[in-house]
Motif scaffolding. Structure first.
Motif, mmCIF file in Angstrom:
data_model
loop_
_atom_site.group_PDB
_atom_site.id
_atom_site.type_symbol
_atom_site.label_atom_id
_atom_site.label_comp_id
_atom_site.label_asym_id
_atom_site.label_seq_id
_atom_site.Cartn_x
_atom_site.Cartn_y
_atom_site.Cartn_z
ATOM 1 N N VAL A 83 26.049 35.871 31.454
ATOM 2 C CA VAL A 83 27.091 34.949 31.911
ATOM 3 C C VAL A 83 27.244 35.187 33.409
ATOM 4 O O VAL A 83 27.621 36.283 33.836
ATOM 5 C CB VAL A 83 28.430 35.165 31.184
ATOM 6 N N SER A 84 26.903 34.189 34.191
ATOM 7 C CA SER A 84 26.934 34.343 35.647
ATOM 8 C C SER A 84 28.087 33.544 36.245
ATOM 9 O O SER A 84 28.613 32.613 35.627
ATOM 10 C CB SER A 84 25.599 33.918 36.261
ATOM 11 N N LEU A 85 28.477 33.917 37.454
ATOM 12 C CA LEU A 85 29.676 33.363 38.074
ATOM 13 C C LEU A 85 29.416 32.965 39.520
ATOM 14 O O LEU A 85 28.805 33.717 40.284
ATOM 15 C CB LEU A 85 30.815 34.396 38.076
ATOM 16 N N THR A 86 29.892 31.781 39.889
ATOM 17 C CA THR A 86 30.058 31.412 41.288
ATOM 18 C C THR A 86 31.436 30.778 41.378
ATOM 19 O O THR A 86 31.596 29.571 41.235
ATOM 20 C CB THR A 86 28.984 30.415 41.759
ATOM 21 N N ILE A 87 32.449 31.609 41.580
ATOM 22 C CA ILE A 87 33.842 31.170 41.485
ATOM 23 C C ILE A 87 34.599 31.374 42.796
ATOM 24 O O ILE A 87 35.813 31.182 42.825
ATOM 25 C CB ILE A 87 34.563 31.891 40.321
ATOM 26 N N THR A 88 33.902 31.749 43.858
ATOM 27 C CA THR A 88 34.446 32.050 45.183
ATOM 28 C C THR A 88 35.382 33.254 45.122
ATOM 29 O O THR A 88 35.781 33.710 44.042
ATOM 30 C CB THR A 88 35.171 30.859 45.835
ATOM 31 N N GLU A 89 35.749 33.754 46.288
ATOM 32 C CA GLU A 89 36.565 34.967 46.365
ATOM 33 C C GLU A 89 37.874 34.825 45.583
ATOM 34 O O GLU A 89 38.314 35.741 44.890
ATOM 35 C CB GLU A 89 36.876 35.306 47.830
ATOM 36 N N GLY A 90 38.488 33.645 45.677
ATOM 37 C CA GLY A 90 39.776 33.449 45.028
ATOM 38 C C GLY A 90 39.731 33.532 43.521
ATOM 39 O O GLY A 90 40.743 33.828 42.879
ATOM 40 N N GLY A 91 38.576 33.285 42.922
ATOM 41 C CA GLY A 91 38.464 33.295 41.472
ATOM 42 C C GLY A 91 38.551 34.671 40.850
ATOM 43 O O GLY A 91 38.716 34.791 39.630
ATOM 44 N N TYR A 92 38.453 35.724 41.676
ATOM 45 C CA TYR A 92 38.460 37.085 41.134
ATOM 46 C C TYR A 92 39.872 37.645 41.009
ATOM 47 O O TYR A 92 40.059 38.738 40.474
ATOM 48 C CB TYR A 92 37.571 37.985 41.996
ATOM 49 N N ASN A 93 40.857 36.923 41.510
ATOM 50 C CA ASN A 93 42.263 37.270 41.308
ATOM 51 C C ASN A 93 42.576 38.708 41.719
ATOM 52 O O ASN A 93 43.245 39.438 41.007
ATOM 53 C CB ASN A 93 42.664 37.048 39.840
ATOM 54 N N TYR A 94 42.090 39.100 42.882
ATOM 55 C CA TYR A 94 42.373 40.459 43.346
ATOM 56 C C TYR A 94 43.302 40.413 44.558
ATOM 57 O O TYR A 94 43.341 39.441 45.313
ATOM 58 C CB TYR A 94 41.082 41.198 43.697
ATOM 59 N N ASP A 95 44.052 41.486 44.704
ATOM 60 C CA ASP A 95 44.938 41.643 45.855
ATOM 61 C C ASP A 95 44.104 42.203 46.998
ATOM 62 O O ASP A 95 43.595 43.327 46.904
ATOM 63 C CB ASP A 95 46.074 42.608 45.498
ATOM 64 N N PRO A 96 43.922 41.452 48.105
ATOM 65 C CA PRO A 96 43.046 41.925 49.184
ATOM 66 C C PRO A 96 43.561 43.175 49.900
ATOM 67 O O PRO A 96 42.801 43.852 50.584
ATOM 68 C CB PRO A 96 42.980 40.728 50.140
ATOM 69 N N VAL A 97 44.837 43.481 49.736
ATOM 70 C CA VAL A 97 45.391 44.685 50.369
ATOM 71 C C VAL A 97 45.073 45.914 49.538
ATOM 72 O O VAL A 97 44.638 46.952 50.054
ATOM 73 C CB VAL A 97 46.914 44.543 50.567
ATOM 74 N N THR A 98 45.260 45.812 48.222
ATOM 75 C CA THR A 98 45.068 46.976 47.345
ATOM 76 C C THR A 98 43.741 46.953 46.604
ATOM 77 O O THR A 98 43.343 47.966 46.025
ATOM 78 C CB THR A 98 46.199 47.036 46.307
ATOM 79 N N ASP A 99 43.060 45.785 46.585
ATOM 80 C CA ASP A 99 41.831 45.577 45.806
ATOM 81 C C ASP A 99 42.080 45.686 44.307
ATOM 82 O O ASP A 99 41.134 45.815 43.521
ATOM 83 C CB ASP A 99 40.730 46.573 46.214
ATOM 84 N N ALA A 100 43.327 45.625 43.879
ATOM 85 C CA ALA A 100 43.664 45.706 42.464
ATOM 86 C C ALA A 100 43.838 44.300 41.881
ATOM 87 O O ALA A 100 44.041 43.325 42.608
ATOM 88 C CB ALA A 100 44.955 46.505 42.279
ATOM 89 N N PHE A 101 43.740 44.200 40.571
ATOM 90 C CA PHE A 101 43.971 42.924 39.899
ATOM 91 C C PHE A 101 45.401 42.470 40.160
ATOM 92 O O PHE A 101 46.344 43.254 40.080
ATOM 93 C CB PHE A 101 43.732 43.075 38.392
ATOM 94 N N ASP A 102 45.566 41.185 40.468
ATOM 95 C CA ASP A 102 46.883 40.655 40.811
ATOM 96 C C ASP A 102 47.562 40.091 39.563
ATOM 97 O O ASP A 102 47.399 38.923 39.219
ATOM 98 C CB ASP A 102 46.739 39.568 41.884
ATOM 99 N N PHE A 103 48.348 40.939 38.905
ATOM 100 C CA PHE A 103 49.043 40.497 37.687
ATOM 101 C C PHE A 103 50.215 39.574 38.002
ATOM 102 O O PHE A 103 50.753 38.936 37.101
ATOM 103 C CB PHE A 103 49.542 41.705 36.893
ATOM 104 N N SER A 104 50.587 39.468 39.274
ATOM 105 C CA SER A 104 51.696 38.593 39.648
ATOM 106 C C SER A 104 51.249 37.154 39.895
ATOM 107 O O SER A 104 52.086 36.262 40.065
ATOM 108 C CB SER A 104 52.386 39.124 40.905
ATOM 109 N N HIS A 105 49.942 36.909 39.899
ATOM 110 C CA HIS A 105 49.438 35.563 40.149
ATOM 111 C C HIS A 105 49.826 34.643 38.983
ATOM 112 O O HIS A 105 49.747 35.043 37.819
ATOM 113 C CB HIS A 105 47.919 35.584 40.309
ATOM 114 N N PRO A 106 50.244 33.420 39.281
ATOM 115 C CA PRO A 106 50.662 32.502 38.198
ATOM 116 C C PRO A 106 49.615 32.308 37.116
ATOM 117 O O PRO A 106 49.961 32.166 35.930
ATOM 118 C CB PRO A 106 50.934 31.190 38.944
#
Length: 516
Positions: free
Chosen positions: A139-162
């Motif tokens: 299963v391959s992905l081309t979803i752009t940077e925004g598709g990975y739902n990460y916090d660019p400051v902490t590099d952690a998954f952003d659970f606060s994203h809608p």
């Protein structure tokens, strides 16, 4: 492959399976039996780049090997994918790859490895079933940077994203069953559901392969998926951690947005009617870590390169090509440039870019086995200058908040640590502030700014006249840079000079004279 000759008056032929044998000899068509294609790859994000890159490599491999187990089923997660799905369906999932050379010649080939295109919003369970099917190995992905739902400051998954909140509230993932009335929004929800089916059936996991321009894209995918799944199913997260491979890869092929002129070119010059062809340059590169959960196509037979560690290759590409695009895109947009080829061919912009590459980007690279960095940079300039690609700066500047953070900021951080030059990069960041504030070029023409953080960027940038450091309040982009005294001093110097002169070329010329 044939080059384009003079206009032929023969009636154009619509692209579909029935008409393949009627296409002109100048168009390369598939020789394999599509009726026997099995879906070995499910790909999320069927945009122009996927169709010029992974699908191209896969189609070439099927053509040369006769291995029909690697058809690709496309997946669209957004309503915006419906147009692509509909047009491809009309063409029996065929499309044309139009390769444009710097000398003005072009050649076309029909890519035939797409087997289907599913819209997740129509039937999310069908997407999970396709991913979980025994034939699916990747299963391959081309979803752009925004598709990975990460916090660019902490590099952690952003659970606060809608989108994350929506999926966690509405998903019945523990039963590998999705609510058709509330289709998940995150790719990770579909991956988790499909991998749970594999786990519970006692079957081998599929590989999850990112094809996005993100450094350590496989690691990023793995980290985000595990963090997400751990939140609701620790047992599944443990199985994924042990059984699923996420190979890092470096991908490269300049693929501008298809224009109406491109479609007309195919019709007039190659007598082929394609509702949405893909245009690209001749150059293509794919360097992959050979770490797969199951079988894979032998892409190395058609030009891909498999290595044990892709890090130095991807760093080279991201910090030279991608950062180079952003340098030209931001500086050029302010000075009413419109395309990459025109910008890099304008002496002041070409000189500035080469100086940035030589004095700031190259010192931030690792040694790259088998690559002459100076030759690589020369080739980049040739590729950028291809007059037939017409890569628009508005596309280059798309989602700059993600691109700057990924492509340029790491180089600045490296050079701060090593006491290297940061002047040229700082002017680019100052110009980005000016771009986000003024939203017009030097002719007063409105800039087409398309960025998920556009409003936030503008809100910070508009205070620059009274507070020269206001733009740096965008912590999601600049992070720790605002705490570095040397960076702050250089940025303030550059942004002050730019706002005083209102002339980006003046600032570029001054830096070129002082940095040589």
């Amino acid at each position: 492959m044939s080059n384009v000759s003079s206009l032929n008056q023969t009636a154009a032929i619509a692209l579909n399976q029935k008409n393949l044998t009627q296409l002109p000899s100048s168009v390369k068509v598939p020789s394999y039996n599509r009726n026997e294609l099995r879906t070995g790859i499910v790909h999320v994000g069927v945009g122009g780049f996927h169709r010029s890159h992974e699908a191209f490599y896969t189609d070439e491999y099927i053509q040369t090997s006769g291995d029909l187990s690697w058809g690709i089923c496309g997946i669209g997660l957004r309503e915006g994918d419906r147009k692509m799905q509909g047009l491809l369906k009309q063409q029996d999932n065929l499309y044309t790859l139009l390769v444009k050379h710097p000398n003005g010649s072009a050649h076309a080939q029909v890519i035939a490895c797409l087997t289907d295109f599913l819209l997740a919003g129509d039937n999310p369970q069908a997407v999970v079933d396709k991913m979980a099917h025994a034939d699916t190995k990747i299963v391959s992905l081309t979803i752009t940077e925004g598709g990975y739902n990460y916090d660019p400051v902490t590099d952690a998954f952003d659970f606060s994203h809608p989108d994350a909140i929506f999926d966690l509230q509405n998903l019945a993932v523990n039963n590998a069953c999705l609510d058709v009335n509330k289709p998940p929004r995150l790719v990770f929800t579909y991956l988790a559901a499909a991998l749970k089916v594999r786990k519970e059936a006692g079957e081998k996991a599929f590989t999850v392969q990112s094809c996005d321009n993100i450094q350590h894209n496989g690691n990023m995918t793995r980290n985000m998926l595990l963090a997400y799944v751990e939140h609701f199913d620790p047992e599944l997260a443990k199985w994924i951690s042990e059984e699923v491979c996420f190979p890092n890869a470096m991908v490269d092929r300049i693929t501008p947005a298809t224009s109406p002129e491109d479609t007309l070119f195919l019709k007039n010059n190659m007598q082929l009617v394609d509702a949405w062809p893909v245009v690209c340059e001749p150059f293509a590169q794919w360097i992959i870590e050979d770490k797969f959960s199951d079988a894979r196509p032998l892409w190395e037979k058609v030009g891909a390169q498999f290595v044990s560690d892709v890090t130095p290759y991807e760093k080279m590409k991201i910090r030279l090509l991608n950062a180079g695009h952003s340098v030209l895109g931001i500086l050029g947009s302010i000075e009413h440039q419109t395309t990459i080829d025109k910008a890099v061919s304008t002496p002041i912009f070409g000189q500035y870019l080469r100086l940035f590459m030589d004095t700031e980007a190259t010192p931030a690279l690792d040694p790259v086995e088998g690559i002459d960095i100076n030759e690589y940079k020369d080739i980049l300039f040739e590729r950028f200058a291809n007059p037939n690609i017409k890569d628009k700066l508005e596309r280059i500047c798309l989602d700059s908040s993600s691109k700057i953070n990924t492509f340029l900021v790491p180089t600045v951080l490296h050079n701060l640590q090593t006491k290297g030059s940061i002047k040229l990069a700082c002017l680019v960041l100052a110009a980005w502030c000016y771009y986000s504030d003024k939203r017009v070029n030097d002719k007063g023409e409105a800039l087409d700014i398309n960025d998920p953080l556009a409003d936030e960027l503008h809100a910070c940038a508009k205070h620059t006249q009274s507070n020269k450091l206001a733009f740096l309040d965008m912590e999601a982009v600049f992070g720790e840079l605002k705490q570095d005294e040397r960076f702050v001093a250089e940025y303030e110097k550059q942004v002050s000079a730019l706002y005083a002169s209102n002339n980006i070329v003046t600032q570029m010329r001054e830096l070129i004279s002082t940095c040589k």
